[in-house]
Design an enzyme around this catalytic site. Structure first.
Site, mmCIF file in Angstrom:
data_model
loop_
_atom_site.group_PDB
_atom_site.id
_atom_site.type_symbol
_atom_site.label_atom_id
_atom_site.label_comp_id
_atom_site.label_asym_id
_atom_site.label_seq_id
_atom_site.Cartn_x
_atom_site.Cartn_y
_atom_site.Cartn_z
ATOM 1 N N PRO A 19 0.775 -1.264 -0.062
ATOM 2 C CA PRO A 19 -0.031 -0.152 -0.137
ATOM 3 C C PRO A 19 0.839 1.407 0.105
ATOM 4 O O PRO A 19 1.856 1.514 0.694
ATOM 5 C CB PRO A 19 -0.782 -0.011 1.369
ATOM 6 C CG PRO A 19 0.124 -0.904 2.073
ATOM 7 C CD PRO A 19 0.857 -2.047 1.107
ATOM 8 N N MET A 20 0.639 2.026 -1.089
ATOM 9 C CA MET A 20 1.388 3.343 -1.157
ATOM 10 C C MET A 20 0.578 4.548 -1.235
ATOM 11 O O MET A 20 -0.349 4.669 -2.150
ATOM 12 C CB MET A 20 2.414 3.285 -2.372
ATOM 13 C CG MET A 20 3.609 2.046 -2.228
ATOM 14 S SD MET A 20 4.641 1.684 -3.491
ATOM 15 C CE MET A 20 3.716 0.794 -4.555
ATOM 16 N N LEU A 21 0.588 5.436 -0.383
ATOM 17 C CA LEU A 21 -0.200 6.643 -0.251
ATOM 18 C C LEU A 21 -0.073 7.624 -1.573
ATOM 19 O O LEU A 21 1.233 7.868 -2.146
ATOM 20 C CB LEU A 21 0.171 7.534 0.994
ATOM 21 C CG LEU A 21 -0.659 8.455 1.193
ATOM 22 C CD1 LEU A 21 -2.265 7.946 1.595
ATOM 23 C CD2 LEU A 21 -0.194 9.331 2.398
ATOM 24 N N GLN A 71 -6.177 -1.420 3.471
ATOM 25 C CA GLN A 71 -5.321 -1.170 4.712
ATOM 26 C C GLN A 71 -5.719 0.079 5.432
ATOM 27 O O GLN A 71 -6.163 1.280 4.745
ATOM 28 C CB GLN A 71 -3.906 -0.708 4.107
ATOM 29 C CG GLN A 71 -3.023 -0.593 5.445
ATOM 30 C CD GLN A 71 -1.681 -0.166 5.238
ATOM 31 O OE1 GLN A 71 -1.409 0.846 4.972
ATOM 32 N NE2 GLN A 71 -0.647 -1.137 5.590
ATOM 33 N N CYS A 101 3.867 2.733 9.594
ATOM 34 C CA CYS A 101 4.190 4.126 9.002
ATOM 35 C C CYS A 101 4.731 5.026 10.031
ATOM 36 O O CYS A 101 4.195 4.886 11.134
ATOM 37 C CB CYS A 101 2.837 4.739 8.441
ATOM 38 S SG CYS A 101 3.207 6.426 7.692
ATOM 39 N N LYS A 140 0.693 -4.980 9.035
ATOM 40 C CA LYS A 140 1.855 -4.667 8.230
ATOM 41 C C LYS A 140 2.727 -3.867 9.477
ATOM 42 O O LYS A 140 2.140 -2.775 10.094
ATOM 43 C CB LYS A 140 1.651 -3.783 7.186
ATOM 44 C CG LYS A 140 2.964 -3.727 6.415
ATOM 45 C CD LYS A 140 2.556 -2.893 5.082
ATOM 46 C CE LYS A 140 3.876 -2.811 3.997
ATOM 47 N NZ LYS A 140 5.035 -1.985 4.650
ATOM 48 N N HIS A 172 8.358 -5.371 7.409
ATOM 49 C CA HIS A 172 9.011 -4.440 6.718
ATOM 50 C C HIS A 172 10.410 -4.732 7.277
ATOM 51 O O HIS A 172 10.424 -4.276 8.771
ATOM 52 C CB HIS A 172 8.883 -2.976 6.943
ATOM 53 C CG HIS A 172 9.461 -2.119 5.684
ATOM 54 N ND1 HIS A 172 9.098 -0.766 5.268
ATOM 55 C CD2 HIS A 172 11.065 -2.332 5.641
ATOM 56 C CE1 HIS A 172 10.129 -0.293 4.481
ATOM 57 N NE2 HIS A 172 11.249 -1.262 4.989
ATOM 58 N N ASN A 212 8.912 -7.520 3.302
ATOM 59 C CA ASN A 212 8.887 -6.383 2.659
ATOM 60 C C ASN A 212 10.100 -5.597 2.911
ATOM 61 O O ASN A 212 10.568 -5.309 3.837
ATOM 62 C CB ASN A 212 7.615 -5.424 2.945
ATOM 63 C CG ASN A 212 7.631 -3.911 2.297
ATOM 64 O OD1 ASN A 212 7.369 -3.115 3.044
ATOM 65 N ND2 ASN A 212 7.894 -4.112 0.983
ATOM 66 N N GLY A 234 7.153 -2.909 -3.440
ATOM 67 C CA GLY A 234 6.452 -1.594 -3.566
ATOM 68 C C GLY A 234 7.022 -0.616 -4.550
ATOM 69 O O GLY A 234 6.407 -0.957 -5.594
#
Length: 330
Positions: A19-21, A71, A101, A140, A172, A212, A234
Site C-alpha cells: 500500500p502506497m499513499l 489497509q 508508517c 503490516k 518491513h 517487505n 512496493g
C-alpha cells in the site's frame, strides 16, 4: 478460493504490492490486475476518520481488482471494526492494519509504527475487526521502532497480536525511527535485516509471515520464499510495473500467457474510456502507466508525451496511442 459466508476471495499473501499513499489507488490497482491475476493488491492506507467522518468515497474499487486488501490506519478498536465492516460491504477481501508508517502526522493520530509499543491494543483492534467482518485481518509492521529494536521486542509484539487472532504479518525488514528521519529516509536509512524476519518465521511457524523492504527482482522473491510465506514489493513495481507480468508463472505456477506490454496497453483502453465517461481525468489513470515501457527504446518519449499532454483538457486514448508510437518493443 471463495468464502461462502462472505462471497469474498481468500487472498494469498505469497506475492503482494505494498500500500502506497497517492499511488495504489483504484486506477493503479486495475492496471496491475491486468498483468497478474494472483497478486494481492492493497488500497492506499485509509484512516478510520476518513471513512467515518470524511465526505469523500475512500473505498472505491472495481470488481476486477480481486483479490484486494483494504489497509486501515487507526487505533480505536470500535472505529477500526466499523471501518473494516464498511470495507467488507464494499467488497474488499482482506483488512490490514498499518503498524509501520513512521510519519509525524500518523504518530499524532496514534496509529502507524508507534503502535508497535502497544501490542495489547493492536491485538484488541485485530479481534474487533475479525469479529465484525469474518474476513482475514493482517498486520503490516516493522522489525522495531527507535530503541525498541531487539528481537525479543519484535517477538513480544507478534506474540501479543497473534494471541488475539492475527495469523498474518507483513514485516518491513527495517526498524523505524519515529523522530529524526522523514518517511522517505525511513525507507532507506535504517539497515535491512532479512535474517530477523526469517527467524521470526522459525519461531512462529504457525503464522503466515511475508517480507517487505528493498526487494527488486523476482529472483530475490524466490529466494525469500524459501524461508517465508510471502513477499511484498512496493516502489519497484511502481517504477517497473511490467515486472508483474511474470509473477503468475514464476511465483504461482500459473500457465496463463504472458501479455506483451502493448497487449497490456490495449487491455487498459476500455477501462480508460469507461472512467472518462464517468467523469474521471485521463491523467489520473495515465500517471500509473508511465513505467510500462521501462527499459525499451522510446520509453522516455512515451513518458514525456503522456506527462506533457495527459493533463490537457479533453485528453484521452488518442494521447496514449500517440505516446505508444514512440516505443519499439523487442
Amino acid at each position: 478460493m471463495i468464502n461462502p459466508d462472505t462471497a469474498c476471495i481468500y487472498p494469498s499473501n505469497r506475492f503482494s504490492i505494498a500500500p502506497m499513499l497517492d499511488w495504489t489507488d483504484r486506477h493503479c490497482r486495475y492496471f496491475h490486475r491486468v498483468m497478474s491475476k494472483n497478486t494481492l493488491l492493497y488500497s492506499e492506507m485509509v484512516t478510520t476518520g476518513a471513512i467515518l467522518y470524511g465526505k469523500g468515497d475512500y473505498l472505491q474499487k472495481d470488481a476486477a481488482e480481486h483479490p484486494v486488501c483494504l489497509q486501515l490506519g487507526g487505533s480505536a478498536p470500535v472505529d477500526l471494526a466499523t471501518s473494516a465492516l464498511a470495507g467488507k460491504e464494499r467488497g474488499f477481501d482482506e483488512i490490514n492494519l498499518n503498524v509501520g508508517c513512521p510519519s509525524d502526522r500518523v504518530q499524532n493520530g496514534r496509529f502507524g509504527a508507534c503502535l508497535m509499543s502497544e501490542g495489547e491494543l493492536v491485538g484488541d483492534a485485530i479481534k474487533a475487526m475479525k469479529d465484525a467482518t469474518g474476513l482475514p485481518v493482517s498486520v503490516k509492521t516493522r522489525i522495531g521502532i527507535d530503541d525498541l529494536d531487539s528481537y525479543a521486542f519484535l517477538c513480544d509484539f507478534v506474540g501479543k497480536v497473534a494471541e488475539k487472532g492475527c495469523d498474518t504479518f507483513v514485516v518491513h525488514a527495517r526498524k523505524a525511527w519515529l523522530s529524526g528521519l522523514s518517511p522517505k529516509q525511513n525507507r532507506d536509512v535504517p539497515p535491512l535485516d532479512y535474517e530477523r524476519v526469517y527467524q521470526l518465521k522459525k519461531d512462529f511457524p504457525q503464522l503466515t509471515i511475508a517480507i517487505n523492504g528493498g526487494i527488486k527482482t523476482l529472483d530475490e522473491c524466490e529466494t525469500h520464499l524459501q524461508y517465508l510465506d510471502g513477499v511484498m514489493l512496493g516502489r519497484e513495481i511502481y517504477t517497473n510495473p511490467y515486472l508483474l507480468s511474470s509473477v503468475d508463472q514464476r511465483l504461482f505456477a500459473g500457465n496463463e500467457k504472458i501479455l506483451t506490454r502493448f497487449e497490456v496497453l490495449e487491455k487498459m483502453y476500455p477501462y480508460i474510456e469507461q472512467q472518462l465517461s464517468n467523469g474521471a481525468y485521463f491523467k489520473h489513470v495515465a500517471r500509473h502507466m508511465l513505467g510500462l515501457f521501462q527499459g525499451l527504446p522510446g520509453a522516455r518519449a512515451w513518458r514525456r508525451h503522456l506527462s506533457e499532454n495527459g493533463h490537457l483538457p479533453g485528453a484521452g486514448i488518442e494521447v496514449m496511442e500517440k505516446a505508444a508510437a514512440f516505443v519499439v518493443e523487442g
